[in-house]
Write a protein that holds these residues in place. Structure first.
Motif, short mmCIF file in Angstrom:
data_model
loop_
_atom_site.label_atom_id
_atom_site.label_comp_id
_atom_site.label_asym_id
_atom_site.label_seq_id
_atom_site.Cartn_x
_atom_site.Cartn_y
_atom_site.Cartn_z
N TYR A 180 19.62 -17.74 -42.76
CA TYR A 180 20.29 -18.64 -41.89
C TYR A 180 21.66 -19.27 -42.42
CZ TYR A 180 16.30 -18.23 -38.80
OH TYR A 180 15.33 -17.65 -38.01
N GLU A 196 24.59 -16.97 -43.00
CA GLU A 196 25.08 -16.52 -41.50
C GLU A 196 26.08 -17.59 -41.03
OE1 GLU A 196 21.54 -15.55 -39.22
OE2 GLU A 196 21.38 -13.56 -40.01
N THR A 197 26.05 -18.78 -41.76
CA THR A 197 27.07 -19.75 -41.41
C THR A 197 28.46 -19.37 -42.00
OG1 THR A 197 26.43 -21.26 -43.31
CG2 THR A 197 25.37 -21.49 -41.05
#
Ligand code: FES
Length: 97
Positions: free
Chosen positions: A67, A70-71
């Motif tokens: 996560y 993915e930023t």
């Protein structure tokens, strides 16, 4: 002790790291923290420890690492966060920043 080759901006350094320690320690030993590597101290907040794994085997990525990756504006198939990589063998990574 495993040997970690860590490269950044076309330059490579080799450091030895006790087996079982996290890759973030190799970056610190290489002095990359003076350029912003590992800002959050391995707490999965900053992603400044983004590396590309060129060689070496590591456990599969967990969701919280995925996560955070993915930023980032750009990630690669071999992208990982150094603070989540436990070093147990010789390996070669490139610091993306
Ligand atoms: S050191 Fe901040 S996420 Fe890895």
């Amino acid at each position: 002790m495993p040997k970690v080759v860590i490269s950044s901006k076309g330059e490579s350094q080799s450091v030895e790291l006790r087996s079982g320690l996290r890759m973030i320690m190799a970056g610190m030993q290489a002095g990359l923290d003076q350029y912003g590597f590992g800002d959050c101290g391995g707490n999965l907040v900053c992603a400044t420890c983004h590396v590309r794994v060129k060689s070496g085997t590591f456990p599969a990525m967990k969701l919280d690492e995925q996560y955070l990756l993915e930023t980032l504006p750009v990630i690669y198939p071999d992208s990982r966060l150094a603070c989540q990589l436990i070093v147990t063998e010789d390996c070669d990574v490139e610091w993306v920043g």
